[in-house]
Design an enzyme around this catalytic site. Structure first.
Site, PDB file in Angstrom:
ATOM      1  N   LYS A 226      11.721  49.994  93.755  1.00 11.70           N
ATOM      2  CA  LYS A 226      12.545  50.487  93.127  1.00 11.70           C
ATOM      3  C   LYS A 226      13.086  51.159  94.090  1.00 11.70           C
ATOM      4  O   LYS A 226      12.703  52.120  95.026  1.00 11.70           O
ATOM      5  CB  LYS A 226      12.454  51.397  91.478  1.00 11.70           C
ATOM      6  CG  LYS A 226      11.424  50.749  90.847  1.00 11.70           C
ATOM      7  CD  LYS A 226      11.466  50.853  89.524  1.00 11.70           C
ATOM      8  CE  LYS A 226      11.110  50.752  88.163  1.00 11.70           C
ATOM      9  NZ  LYS A 226      11.574  49.296  87.490  1.00 11.70           N
TER      10      LYS A 226
ATOM     11  N   ARG B  95       3.189  44.040  82.033  1.00  7.83           N
ATOM     12  CA  ARG B  95       2.766  43.286  81.167  1.00  7.83           C
ATOM     13  C   ARG B  95       1.559  43.124  81.434  1.00  7.83           C
ATOM     14  O   ARG B  95       0.509  42.456  81.048  1.00  7.83           O
ATOM     15  CB  ARG B  95       3.912  42.457  81.423  1.00  7.83           C
ATOM     16  CG  ARG B  95       3.907  41.628  82.730  1.00  7.83           C
ATOM     17  CD  ARG B  95       5.112  40.608  83.072  1.00  7.83           C
ATOM     18  NE  ARG B  95       6.287  41.723  83.062  1.00  7.83           N
ATOM     19  CZ  ARG B  95       7.178  41.104  82.979  1.00  7.83           C
ATOM     20  NH1 ARG B  95       7.485  39.870  82.883  1.00  7.83           N
ATOM     21  NH2 ARG B  95       8.516  41.936  83.084  1.00  7.83           N
TER      22      ARG B  95
HETATM   23  N1  BES Z   1       8.930  50.275  83.884  1.00  9.40           N
HETATM   24  C1  BES Z   1      10.337  49.175  83.845  1.00  9.40           C
HETATM   25  C2  BES Z   1      10.814  49.195  83.025  1.00  9.40           C
HETATM   26  C3  BES Z   1      12.549  49.650  82.988  1.00  9.40           C
HETATM   27  C4  BES Z   1      13.541  49.220  83.941  1.00  9.40           C
HETATM   28  C5  BES Z   1      12.713  50.178  82.127  1.00  9.40           C
HETATM   29  C6  BES Z   1      14.624  50.155  84.147  1.00  9.40           C
HETATM   30  C7  BES Z   1      13.825  50.988  81.596  1.00  9.40           C
HETATM   31  C8  BES Z   1      15.036  50.860  82.932  1.00  9.40           C
HETATM   32  C9  BES Z   1       9.455  48.126  83.918  1.00  9.40           C
HETATM   33  O1  BES Z   1       8.577  48.297  85.076  1.00  9.40           O
HETATM   34  C10 BES Z   1      10.121  47.026  85.305  1.00  9.40           C
HETATM   35  O2  BES Z   1       9.841  46.786  86.139  1.00  9.40           O
HETATM   36  N2  BES Z   1      10.424  45.822  84.830  1.00  9.40           N
HETATM   37  C11 BES Z   1      11.404  44.858  85.529  1.00  9.40           C
HETATM   38  C12 BES Z   1      10.380  43.489  85.340  1.00  9.40           C
HETATM   39  C13 BES Z   1      11.144  42.506  86.557  1.00  9.40           C
HETATM   40  C14 BES Z   1      10.245  43.172  88.221  1.00  9.40           C
HETATM   41  C15 BES Z   1      10.792  40.970  85.827  1.00  9.40           C
HETATM   42  C16 BES Z   1      13.167  44.860  85.196  1.00  9.40           C
HETATM   43  O3  BES Z   1      12.900  45.998  83.759  1.00  9.40           O
HETATM   44  O4  BES Z   1      13.214  45.029  86.063  1.00  9.40           O
HETATM   45 MN    MN Z   2       7.820  48.023  86.856  1.00  4.26          MN
END
Ligand code: BES
Ligand code: MN
Ligand code: ZN
Length: 505
Positions: free
Chosen positions: A284, A358
């Protein structure tokens, strides 16, 4: 809050530094406000007539009194019409949260909360439960990571709180038990918030397991926590794949409340327990990465819900499941394009290591379906940024394979003031997860990402087990102070899950 006492009566029943009166902005005052107005030589009704207090939601006005009498704090309940989601009970919950936060700022040692009689009548016993919840939730602040000096400089919360309720003396027992239930659930929710607020160097998967163990010990639940060896034996390949990049060992935690008949099939509640989500190799961006300590908000809600279910001794068999891991990049980490297999045997092409929640939940749900034969399953997960884009911080995303269960869960949230909004799991969305080389891929990119994440989970749940997925990415944390939430973790899901389980036939 050490206790929430209930007294049936009016202002005479108040024995506290501050008497908080929930007051619509009508100068024609009902009891107990009329009596308070007398104490204040008409200052309260005057202020209302001069529009210095309109009774709007969250509005407060403090009237100091002389002598031994408690100070009078007017708290607005709002009109109940401009936002028609808000039940009388939720309006009381919010007013109680505002009252206790204001009392703390005023450094009051004790607080009495007196609802407007019309609102109390409309809300019934739910109102007493909700008010107790508001008092306990509004009271919470994270202080365990402050030094002693900083802690001692902060105003401490009122050590005593009482609900002073209108009605007949016979109602006292009923109201007292409603308030006690509210307090138990809210304490469990505060415990969940405490866990989410904790830094990820402290709150590791092992720490989650230890905490679950302590909660089990204190609240009479059974508990197990599996480490890597057992996880390999049970085939948790997807959970292990996520954990591979970190030196922190994963855990799979099973908490159980056995309140049903011996052969009852269980209700399953599962929660994502990613104790820190850096994204892994699909790293990230730095900005905001620190927020990702909250990625175990689902796990905390499960621990809190099981604590409350045990305290209320619900007559059901309930199993809480928590897959816990840390998602970090390293020389041993999962890579984009790796193919992994978990409990179900389905092959998963990991196109994005940041879609890790997931993966953990796919193993958890497959295992639950196979080993526990549940009546129904609900999972809670801070699963997608896309859910935050879609719904912001006002509603939890709800997805389901069963309309009736979806509706019951939605209604439970409506009653507890934890609002959900359903997103569709229509077949075309599933196609976006088709992989060229495996049975499914773990990410379909950013379009409709809350829904494709829901579809990914559904693939492992199947169609026979009634299931609801709650994406709490937008609701597990608040940046602004709300009536009974300060900036920080909300503990969302604890009240909802307990209310859902309570109301299942
Ligand atoms: N924990 C995050 C989801 C999240 C992101 C919650 C920002 C709150 C704020 C999750 O593990 C994640 O990173 N999801 C990705 C999925 C994508 C790679 C398809 C997302 O939502 O960007
Ligand atoms: Mn994630
Ligand atoms: Zn995550």
């Amino acid at each position: 809050m050490r206790e929430v006492e209930v007294r049936v009566g009016g202002l005479d029943a108040v024995d506290a530094d501050v008497a908080a009166l929930v007051l619509p902005g009508d100068p024609d005052l009902p009891e107990p406000a009329a009596r308070a107005d007398g104490w204040l030589n008409g200052a309260l009704s005057r202020r209302i007539r001069e529009e210095g207090f309109k009774g709007e939601a969250g509005e407060t006005c403090l009237f100091p009194t002389a002598g031994d009498r408690p100070h009078v704090l007017a708290v607005g309940p709002g009109d109940g019409e401009s936002d028609d989601r808000l039940s009388p009970a939720e309006r009381l919950r919010r007013a109680a949260g505002v009252a206790v936060r204001t009392a703390r700022e005023e450094r009051a040692a004790s607080l009495a909360f007196l609802p407007d009689p019309d609102l109390a009548r409309e809300a019934g016993d739910h109102g007493a439960r909700a008010s107790a919840e508001g008092l306990v939730l509004g009271d919470w602040a994270l202080e365990s990571f402050l030094g002693e000096e900083a802690r001692s400089e902060r105003p401490s919360p009122p050590s005593r709180a009482a609900l002073v309720w209108p009605g007949e003396p016979e109602a006292a027992d009923r109201l007292t038990s409603a308030a006690a239930r509210g307090r138990a659930v809210a304490e469990a929710q505060n415990a969940a918030r405490e866990l989410v607020a904790g830094p990820p160097n402290v709150v590791t998967p092992r720490h989650l397991a230890r905490t679950a163990g302590e909660v089990a010990e204190e609240h009479d639940l059974s508990v197990e926590a599996w480490g890597p060896d057992r996880l390999r034996e049970e085939g948790f390949g997807a959970l292990l794949a996520v954990a591979r990049g970190s030196r922190q060992e994963p855990r799979f935690i099973v908490l159980e409340h056995d309140g049903g008949r011996p052969d009852d099939r269980p209700y399953v509640v599962a929660g994502k327990g990613v104790t820190f989500d850096s994204g892994g190799i699909s790293l990230k961006p730095p900005k905001g990465m620190e927020d990702m300590k909250f990625d175990m908000g689902g796990a905390a809600a499960v621990i809190g819900a099981l604590q409350a279910v045990a305290d209320l001794d619900l007559p059901r068999r309930v199993v809480g499941l928590i897959p816990a891991a840390e998602n970090l990049p390293s020389g041993t980490a999962l890579k984009p394009s790796d193919v992994v297999r978990g409990v179900s045997g389905t092959s998963i092409e990991v196109v994005n290591t940041d879609a890790e929640g997931r993966l953990l939940l796919s193993d958890t749900l497959s295992w639950a379906r196979r080993e526990l034969d549940p009546v129904a399953a609900v999972d809670l997960a801070t699963l997608t940024g896309g859910c935050v884009v879609a719904l912001g911080h006002e509603a939890t995303g709800l997805m389901a394979n069963d309309d009736a269960l979806a509706e019951r869960v939605r209604e439970a949230g409506e009653r507890t003031g934890e609002f959900t909004w359903r997103l569709p799991l229509w077949p075309p969305y599933r196609e976006a997860l088709d992989s060229d080389i495996a049975d499914i891929k773990n990410s379909a990119g950013s379009e409709a990402s809350a829904i494709t994440a829901g579809w990914f989970l559904r693939e492992f749940v199947g169609d026979d087990l009634p299931w609801v997925h709650l994406d709490i990415a937008g609701t597990a944390w608040t940046e602004e102070t709300r009536p009974y939430h300060r900036e920080g973790p909300t503990g969302v899901g604890v009240r909802l899950v307990v209310e859902w389980l309570r109301s299942e036939e």
